[in-house]
Design a protein around this motif. Structure first.
Motif, PDB file in Angstrom:
ATOM      1  N   ASP A 258      -7.010  -5.273   1.568  1.00 46.21           N
ATOM      2  CA  ASP A 258      -5.964  -4.697   0.717  1.00 46.21           C
ATOM      3  C   ASP A 258      -6.336  -3.282   0.268  1.00 46.21           C
ATOM      4  OD1 ASP A 258      -8.064  -5.397  -0.919  1.00 46.21           O
ATOM      5  OD2 ASP A 258      -6.806  -6.236  -2.515  1.00 46.21           O
ATOM      6  N   PHE A 259      -7.162  -2.612   1.034  1.00 48.69           N
ATOM      7  CA  PHE A 259      -7.616  -1.252   0.734  1.00 48.69           C
ATOM      8  C   PHE A 259      -6.437  -0.308   0.552  1.00 48.69           C
ATOM      9  CE2 PHE A 259      -8.326   2.989   2.563  1.00 48.69           C
ATOM     10  CZ  PHE A 259      -9.346   3.462   1.755  1.00 48.69           C
ATOM     11  N   GLN A 260      -6.618   0.637  -0.389  1.00 46.11           N
ATOM     12  CA  GLN A 260      -5.625   1.685  -0.607  1.00 46.11           C
ATOM     13  C   GLN A 260      -6.313   3.048  -0.682  1.00 46.11           C
ATOM     14  OE1 GLN A 260      -3.220   0.903  -4.062  1.00 46.11           O
ATOM     15  NE2 GLN A 260      -1.890  -0.536  -2.987  1.00 46.11           N
ATOM     16  N   PHE A 261      -5.710   4.005  -0.005  1.00 41.82           N
ATOM     17  CA  PHE A 261      -6.143   5.402  -0.030  1.00 41.82           C
ATOM     18  C   PHE A 261      -5.157   6.141  -0.932  1.00 41.82           C
ATOM     19  CE2 PHE A 261      -5.603   9.721   1.631  1.00 41.82           C
ATOM     20  CZ  PHE A 261      -6.917  10.170   1.746  1.00 41.82           C
ATOM     21  N   LEU A 262      -5.665   6.725  -2.017  1.00 43.70           N
ATOM     22  CA  LEU A 262      -4.780   7.295  -3.037  1.00 43.70           C
ATOM     23  C   LEU A 262      -5.248   8.692  -3.412  1.00 43.70           C
ATOM     24  CD1 LEU A 262      -2.311   6.628  -4.793  1.00 43.70           C
ATOM     25  CD2 LEU A 262      -3.875   5.782  -6.529  1.00 43.70           C
ATOM     26  N   PHE A 263      -4.521   9.696  -2.915  1.00 39.36           N
ATOM     27  CA  PHE A 263      -4.803  11.087  -3.245  1.00 39.36           C
ATOM     28  C   PHE A 263      -3.667  11.613  -4.119  1.00 39.36           C
ATOM     29  CE2 PHE A 263      -8.263  13.184  -0.564  1.00 39.36           C
ATOM     30  CZ  PHE A 263      -9.021  12.030  -0.517  1.00 39.36           C
TER      31      PHE A 263
ATOM     32  N   LEU B  63      -1.864   4.668   0.806  1.00 40.10           N
ATOM     33  CA  LEU B  63      -1.842   4.239   2.196  1.00 40.10           C
ATOM     34  C   LEU B  63      -2.591   2.917   2.325  1.00 40.10           C
ATOM     35  CD1 LEU B  63      -2.675   7.571   4.103  1.00 40.10           C
ATOM     36  CD2 LEU B  63      -0.427   6.670   3.467  1.00 40.10           C
ATOM     37  N   THR B  64      -2.116   2.079   3.200  1.00 32.35           N
ATOM     38  CA  THR B  64      -2.811   0.819   3.467  1.00 32.35           C
ATOM     39  C   THR B  64      -4.013   1.086   4.369  1.00 32.35           C
ATOM     40  OG1 THR B  64      -1.503   0.360   5.444  1.00 32.35           O
ATOM     41  CG2 THR B  64      -0.619  -0.412   3.327  1.00 32.35           C
ATOM     42  N   LYS B  65      -4.786   0.057   4.605  1.00 34.97           N
ATOM     43  CA  LYS B  65      -5.964   0.186   5.466  1.00 34.97           C
ATOM     44  C   LYS B  65      -5.567   0.655   6.860  1.00 34.97           C
ATOM     45  CE  LYS B  65      -9.872  -2.519   7.276  1.00 34.97           C
ATOM     46  NZ  LYS B  65     -10.591  -3.830   7.193  1.00 34.97           N
ATOM     47  N   SER B  66      -4.573   0.034   7.448  1.00 34.98           N
ATOM     48  CA  SER B  66      -4.161   0.398   8.802  1.00 34.98           C
ATOM     49  C   SER B  66      -3.591   1.815   8.847  1.00 34.98           C
ATOM     50  CB  SER B  66      -3.134  -0.605   9.335  1.00 34.98           C
ATOM     51  OG  SER B  66      -1.984  -0.646   8.500  1.00 34.98           O
ATOM     52  N   GLN B  67      -2.830   2.203   7.827  1.00 33.90           N
ATOM     53  CA  GLN B  67      -2.262   3.544   7.790  1.00 33.90           C
ATOM     54  C   GLN B  67      -3.355   4.597   7.640  1.00 33.90           C
ATOM     55  OE1 GLN B  67       0.429   2.971   4.474  1.00 33.90           O
ATOM     56  NE2 GLN B  67       2.213   2.732   5.813  1.00 33.90           N
ATOM     57  N   PHE B  68      -4.353   4.286   6.832  1.00 34.99           N
ATOM     58  CA  PHE B  68      -5.464   5.217   6.641  1.00 34.99           C
ATOM     59  C   PHE B  68      -6.232   5.410   7.939  1.00 34.99           C
ATOM     60  CE2 PHE B  68     -10.077   5.541   5.740  1.00 34.99           C
ATOM     61  CZ  PHE B  68     -10.099   6.841   5.257  1.00 34.99           C
ATOM     62  N   ILE B  69      -6.541   4.328   8.623  1.00 31.60           N
ATOM     63  CA  ILE B  69      -7.282   4.409   9.881  1.00 31.60           C
ATOM     64  C   ILE B  69      -6.487   5.198  10.920  1.00 31.60           C
ATOM     65  CG2 ILE B  69      -8.314   3.106  11.769  1.00 31.60           C
ATOM     66  CD1 ILE B  69      -9.783   2.900   9.088  1.00 31.60           C
ATOM     67  N   GLU B  70      -5.187   4.948  10.984  1.00 35.16           N
ATOM     68  CA  GLU B  70      -4.338   5.651  11.937  1.00 35.16           C
ATOM     69  C   GLU B  70      -4.286   7.147  11.637  1.00 35.16           C
ATOM     70  OE1 GLU B  70       0.295   5.637  13.609  1.00 35.16           O
ATOM     71  OE2 GLU B  70      -0.339   4.244  12.027  1.00 35.16           O
ATOM     72  N   ALA B  71      -4.127   7.485  10.347  1.00 39.67           N
ATOM     73  CA  ALA B  71      -4.070   8.895   9.953  1.00 39.67           C
ATOM     74  C   ALA B  71      -5.387   9.591  10.248  1.00 39.67           C
ATOM     75  CB  ALA B  71      -3.738   9.002   8.471  1.00 39.67           C
TER      76      ALA B  71
ATOM     77  N   ASN C 169     -19.876   6.836   7.158  1.00 35.13           N
ATOM     78  CA  ASN C 169     -19.019   6.263   8.194  1.00 35.13           C
ATOM     79  C   ASN C 169     -17.604   6.814   8.080  1.00 35.13           C
ATOM     80  OD1 ASN C 169     -20.469   3.928   9.812  1.00 35.13           O
ATOM     81  ND2 ASN C 169     -21.208   3.797   7.693  1.00 35.13           N
ATOM     82  N   GLU C 170     -17.526   8.124   7.765  1.00 40.04           N
ATOM     83  CA  GLU C 170     -16.242   8.815   7.655  1.00 40.04           C
ATOM     84  C   GLU C 170     -15.290   8.099   6.705  1.00 40.04           C
ATOM     85  OE1 GLU C 170     -15.797  11.680   8.594  1.00 40.04           O
ATOM     86  OE2 GLU C 170     -16.813  12.139  10.478  1.00 40.04           O
ATOM     87  N   LEU C 171     -15.824   7.710   5.555  1.00 37.92           N
ATOM     88  CA  LEU C 171     -15.039   7.042   4.513  1.00 37.92           C
ATOM     89  C   LEU C 171     -14.389   5.746   5.012  1.00 37.92           C
ATOM     90  CD1 LEU C 171     -13.323  10.136   2.852  1.00 37.92           C
ATOM     91  CD2 LEU C 171     -15.387   8.937   2.103  1.00 37.92           C
ATOM     92  N   GLY C 172     -15.003   5.151   6.011  1.00 38.37           N
ATOM     93  CA  GLY C 172     -14.478   3.916   6.570  1.00 38.37           C
ATOM     94  C   GLY C 172     -13.698   4.118   7.838  1.00 38.37           C
ATOM     95  N   GLY C 173     -13.432   5.364   8.198  1.00 37.75           N
ATOM     96  CA  GLY C 173     -12.685   5.642   9.414  1.00 37.75           C
ATOM     97  C   GLY C 173     -13.432   5.221  10.666  1.00 37.75           C
ATOM     98  N   ASP C 174     -14.771   5.328  10.626  1.00 40.57           N
ATOM     99  CA  ASP C 174     -15.581   4.914  11.773  1.00 40.57           C
ATOM    100  C   ASP C 174     -15.924   3.430  11.733  1.00 40.57           C
ATOM    101  OD1 ASP C 174     -15.580   7.392  12.866  1.00 40.57           O
ATOM    102  OD2 ASP C 174     -17.629   7.931  12.301  1.00 40.57           O
TER     103      ASP C 174
END
Length: 364
Positions: free
Chosen positions: A192-197, A203-211, A179-184
């Motif tokens: 409270d999801f965080q995307f950390l590279f 990035l927060t959940k909303s920031q990740f989805i937007e990006a 599911n596109e790492l949750g994007g879909d």
């Protein structure tokens, strides 16, 4: 600066003297008959080493001086920015967002939870030193029992005991990937999801989805495959799954990077092997996604970069304006004191290994 250079060279001085051996008679007031016996090759080797040493020392001085200037400029700029930010309240929100640490701590609290395989010491073929290789299965059994006792909230769910359940964790991870790492499907991500590279995030959940939406990655690379493999549970953090990826991307559509749009180039690139991980909460939702950590910068077509930075570099779309998005380049100080000063020592050691009848006579 001069003092630092002198100290650095002095630290290696004894080793250089020992490596080079006694000073040849050519450089002393020995009788002229010895001079006639000096090999032309030996003279050339000594001159070459002396000149090379002088060159290295000059380079070290330049590198150190340049680093000093850059450091002053950088420090001054950061100080001014800090003052302006404090006075105007122009703070960066991400700087105040702490990355999620381990929610299940095991060996950090009790090192006895780790079980090692016997005869895996650090020296003498494993016979001496503390054991280095962990018995993953035995360790996992102990950490799971400990975690279930210390974190009872993970037992009260309908997800078949996520802690230590490798099959369940792999299932959750693969569902996220599909599911596109949750994007879909953002419902797979915790609130409270965080995307950390390595550079981007957290990035927060909303920031990740937007990006994810703005990049339109699938439109640009409709045939792309991340090629995930080697899914393994972390025996020391039993609610986390690790995996590797060696992605292949073919640029067949328009790639959007902020205001810039790059039409299809029809180029195909391979990324270096990258390490990813997914951590899941008691509800089976991913609360931390890490990735883009390149484990072999010599592999792939991206000059050692992973993630989107690697794709942009590999395709040759643009030179990103910040060093974090460019191929690795050693710092000025690293080249000066970790490469050039040791090279001086190596050059004199190499000279000491030159064997010739003339040199033996010279040392007698």
């Amino acid at each position: 600066m001069v003092l630092l250079i002198v100290l650095s060279v002095n630290c290696c001085g004894d080793e250089i003297k020992a490596a080079a051996g006694p000073i040849p008679a050519f450089f002393t007031n020995q009788p002229s008959r010895h001079i006639a016996n000096i090999s032309v090759n030996m003279v050339f080797a000594y001159v070459r080493t002396v000149v090379s040493t002088a060159g290295h020392i000059s380079c070290v001085c330049v590198l150190f001086g340049a680093n000093l200037v850059v450091s002053v400029i950088d420090g001054t700029a950061r100080f001014i920015v800090s003052v302006i930010s404090t006075c105007t309240g122009a703070r960066i929100e991400q700087d105040y967002r702490a990355p999620h640490s381990e929610r299940i701590r095991t060996f950090q609290n009790d090192n006895d939870l780790i079980v090692h395989r016997p005869n895996t010491g650090a020296a003498d073929g494993g016979k001496s030193g503390p054991n280095q290789v962990m018995d993953e299965e035995a360790t996992l059994q102990k950490t799971v029992a400990y975690a279930k006792e210390q974190y009872p909230e993970y037992n009260n769910n309908n997800n078949n005991d996520i802690i230590g359940n490798e099959a369940k964790l792999i299932e959750l991870a693969k569902n996220l990937i599909c599911n596109e790492l949750g994007g879909d499907d953002p419902s797979l991500l915790a609130e409270d999801f965080q995307f950390l590279f390595p550079v981007v995030g957290p990035l927060t959940k909303s920031q990740f989805i937007e990006a994810f939406t703005n990049f339109n990655v699938r439109e640009a690379f409709p045939l792309a495959s991340a090629n995930f493999y080697n899914f393994r549970i972390d025996p020391l953090e039993p609610n986390r799954i690790w995996m590797l990826s060696r992605g292949a991307y073919e640029h067949l559509g328009t790639l959007c990077l902020g205001p810039s749009k790059f039409p299809a180039t029809n180029k195909r690139i391979c990324l270096p092997p990258q390490c990813f991980s997914m951590s899941f909460d008691q509800n089976g939702l991913c609360y931390k996604l890490t990735g883009g950590y390149n484990v072999d910068r010599s592999a792939g077509d991206t000059q050692g970069l992973g993630g989107m930075f690697g794709i942009v570099t590999g395709l040759g779309l643009m030179k990103l304006p910040f060093p974090e998005g460019r191929p690795w380049k050693r710092s000025l100080m690293w080249e000066a004191f970790s490469l050039r000063v040791p090279q001086i020592v190596e050059d004199w050691k190499a000279l000491s290994r030159v064997k010739s009848p003339e040199r033996k006579k010279l040392m007698s």
